[in-house]
Write a protein that holds these residues in place. Structure first.
Motif, PDB file in Angstrom:
ATOM      1  N   LYS A 380       0.828  -1.205   0.000  1.00 16.81           N
ATOM      2  CA  LYS A 380       0.000   0.000   0.000  1.00 16.81           C
ATOM      3  C   LYS A 380       0.864   1.258   0.000  1.00 16.81           C
ATOM      4  O   LYS A 380       0.565   2.235  -0.705  1.00 16.81           O
ATOM      5  CB  LYS A 380      -0.918   0.007   1.227  1.00 16.81           C
ATOM      6  CG  LYS A 380      -2.004  -1.063   1.218  1.00 16.81           C
ATOM      7  CD  LYS A 380      -3.079  -0.772   0.196  1.00 16.81           C
ATOM      8  CE  LYS A 380      -4.233  -1.766   0.308  1.00 16.81           C
ATOM      9  NZ  LYS A 380      -5.281  -1.550  -0.722  1.00 16.81           N
ATOM     10  N   ASN A 383       2.235   1.787  -3.434  1.00 17.09           N
ATOM     11  CA  ASN A 383       1.207   2.311  -4.338  1.00 17.09           C
ATOM     12  C   ASN A 383       1.000   3.810  -4.160  1.00 17.09           C
ATOM     13  O   ASN A 383       0.776   4.543  -5.121  1.00 17.09           O
ATOM     14  CB  ASN A 383      -0.116   1.568  -4.113  1.00 17.09           C
ATOM     15  CG  ASN A 383      -0.049   0.118  -4.556  1.00 17.09           C
ATOM     16  OD1 ASN A 383       0.818  -0.260  -5.338  1.00 17.09           O
ATOM     17  ND2 ASN A 383      -0.944  -0.709  -4.041  1.00 17.09           N
ATOM     18  N   GLU A 386       3.805   5.547  -5.909  1.00 18.30           N
ATOM     19  CA  GLU A 386       3.618   5.507  -7.364  1.00 18.30           C
ATOM     20  C   GLU A 386       2.572   6.529  -7.802  1.00 18.30           C
ATOM     21  O   GLU A 386       2.699   7.168  -8.846  1.00 18.30           O
ATOM     22  CB  GLU A 386       3.192   4.102  -7.789  1.00 18.30           C
ATOM     23  CG  GLU A 386       3.132   3.899  -9.288  1.00 18.30           C
ATOM     24  CD  GLU A 386       2.860   2.455  -9.645  1.00 18.30           C
ATOM     25  OE1 GLU A 386       2.990   2.124 -10.837  1.00 18.30           O
ATOM     26  OE2 GLU A 386       2.528   1.665  -8.748  1.00 18.30           O
TER      27      GLU A 386
END
Length: 515
Positions: A380, A383, A386
């Motif tokens: 998580k 992510n 990103e």
């Protein structure tokens, strides 16, 4: 009061407050029990919510790199409850810090309780310049990662003993050694055991995009070599200018050795023969390692993955045990085999509190991993990074910060990189950043918060060592000691990395900053 003194006063006051708050927390055993209960409840909530994450990783059954999906595992289902009860003993006996500590203490305890360590420290006090003590302790801590976890077991308590021998506060020596061992875990003058492991994981991750890409164990060496001196300077300054002044004067418990300032002729004789026995022991070990077909070499003749590296804790035990026995025989503190066994028993008795603490810490860490909470948090976090859509140096800085946060939840560096590398290495390659540089950024972030993470396997051991010099010393004490080191390493090492990157200096031989 000058501005500089005011800032120093405020910093010391803040650290004192952190220590008081930390030590007002329940006993570390209770804390780990509460953490374990929290994992049980949270795992069930996430399980009911159907929380899962997907990432590129290595399938443990096939050793193939593929898309993996990990779901939250509940500890309140029938299967979870069965695991909760049936895994207790294995969680404890397989905990990474338990075996090495107990084996090493068999040797270290004999060397300490026979009087050998005390004598060698007392003898050193009259010869070594006091100003070099701190940097030497930090440097030895950094270099200890050549032998994996031996630094935590041997050098952290030895740092305290060395400072005590110089009539300095032992907790300052403990913090200096811990800063070198853990905060400098990714720095070294030569290639350590960690480099091939991380390079292998980075290679697998890079091959998601480039099937022929190889990250070598030496590919971070230039940066890590230079970083060794940076860590030593930081560890020395923080210890001498902030940690030790905060601690104030240490009032020894006077166990019979702490007040000694001279070595008797008999003790000098014991030291000479004990030191000779160390040389003989080292030569014997070398004969088992150095020859081409030596039994402690690996199958391909290497030392990286070899019986030698696997037996390093036992060999360190011998290097302390042999001179301890020799010194004891000459000085009459050891008269027979019963005395040797008694010293070993006595050394393990001092570890009783640590063993109890480890039992509960091991349950928490094992259940945390079993429920996949650590993996979910790591993916998580990746992510989120990103989604921010940064580029260049700002992306690398973001990776460092994310790693420091994830580090609180997953302390084992190879476990983190096994999860993070398949996410970050290909992503950064697409943005023109080489895998070698991505790996360096990860290592900077990983080392920075190890020393303040209670989930780090050896953190309970450091707390146990601190309690030798004050029964009230607890988690808060260690965190307050190490927080200045952690902040300094994170800020200065990150800045050092940024400057290195902007100057375009290769991080290792034959490497490029760009992909």
């Amino acid at each position: 009061m000058t501005m500089e003194k005011q800032r120093k006063f405020n910093t010391v006051e803040l650290l004192d407050k952190i220590e008081r708050i930390g030590n007002k927390l329940p006993h570390p055993v209770t804390i780990f029990v509460l953490f374990t209960l929290a994992v049980i409840v949270i795992s069930h909530i996430l399980y009911l919510m159907g929380v899962s994450v997907s990432f590129r990783g290595v399938n443990s059954e096939t050793d193939e790199l593929e898309m993996l999906t990990v779901q939250a595992v509940s500890l309140l289902t029938s299967e979870g409850i069965a695991h909760l009860f049936s895994s207790v003993v294995n969680n404890f006996t397989s905990f990474v810090a338990l075996g090495p500590v107990l084996v090493a203490m068999l040797g270290v305890g004999v060397a300490e309780k026979s009087g050998y360590i005390s004598a060698i420290m007392t003898n050193t006090v009259s010869k070594a310049p006091k100003k070099w003590v701190t940097p030497i302790v930090v440097l030895m801590g950094v270099l200890s990662n050549i032998a994996a976890s031996v630094g935590y077991v041997v050098l952290v308590p030895l740092g305290a003993i060395i400072f005590l021998g110089f009539k300095r506060h032992p907790l300052a020596g403990l913090s200096a050694a811990f800063a070198g061992v853990s905060g400098g875990y990714s720095a070294n003058l030569i290639i350590g055991t960690n480099d091939p492991i991380l390079a292998g994981l980075s290679t697998e991750a890079a091959r998601i995009l480039d099937a022929g890409y190889v990250v070598n164990p030496t590919d971070n060496w230039f940066f890590m070599f230079a970083s060794t001196f940076l860590i030593v300077i930081l560890g020395t300054l923080i210890t001498d200018k902030l940690v030790e002044p905060k601690l104030g004067e240490y009032i020894p418990t006077n166990d019979g050795n702490e007040d000694k300032t001279t070595v008797t002729p008999l003790e000098k004789k014991g030291l000479r023969w004990a030191n000779v026995s160390i040389l003989v022991t080292v030569v014997a070990i070398a004969l088992l390692v150095i020859p081409e077909n030596a039994p402690l070499r690996g199958e391909d003749g290497s030392l990286t993955s070899s019986p030698f590296m696997s037996s390093i804790i036992f060999l360190m035990m011998l290097i302390f045990l042999v001179p301890g026995i020799v010194y004891g025989i000459i000085t009459k503190t050891v008269r027979n085999d019963k005395d040797v066994a008694g010293l070993m028993t006595s050394s393990l008795e001092t570890m009783a509190g640590f063993i109890v603490l480890i039992f509960f810490a091991a349950q928490f860490v094992a259940l945390f991993n079993y429920t996949n909470l650590g993996t979910i948090i790591a993916v998580k976090g990746a992510n989120v990074l990103e989604a921010i859509q940064l580029d260049g140096i700002f992306l690398l800085i973001a990776l460092i910060i994310i790693t420091t946060i994830i580090n609180i939840f997953i302390a084992a560096d190879t476990a983190k990189w096994a999860i993070m590398a398949p996410v970050f290495v290909p992503m950064f390659m697409q943005m023109g950043i080489s895998p070698e540089v991505t790996q360096v950024a990860y290592r900077v972030g990983d080392a920075s918060t190890n020393i303040i993470s209670p989930l780090m396997p050896f953190f309970p051991l450091v707390v146990a060592f601190a309690q030798r010099y004050g029964k009230k010393n607890g988690v808060g004490t260690v965190v307050s000691l190490m927080l200045p080191h952690s902040i300094a390493i994170l800020v200065v090492w990150t800045l050092f990395f940024v400057i290195w990157y902007l100057l375009g200096i290769p991080v290792g031989p034959g490497t490029s900053l760009n992909y």
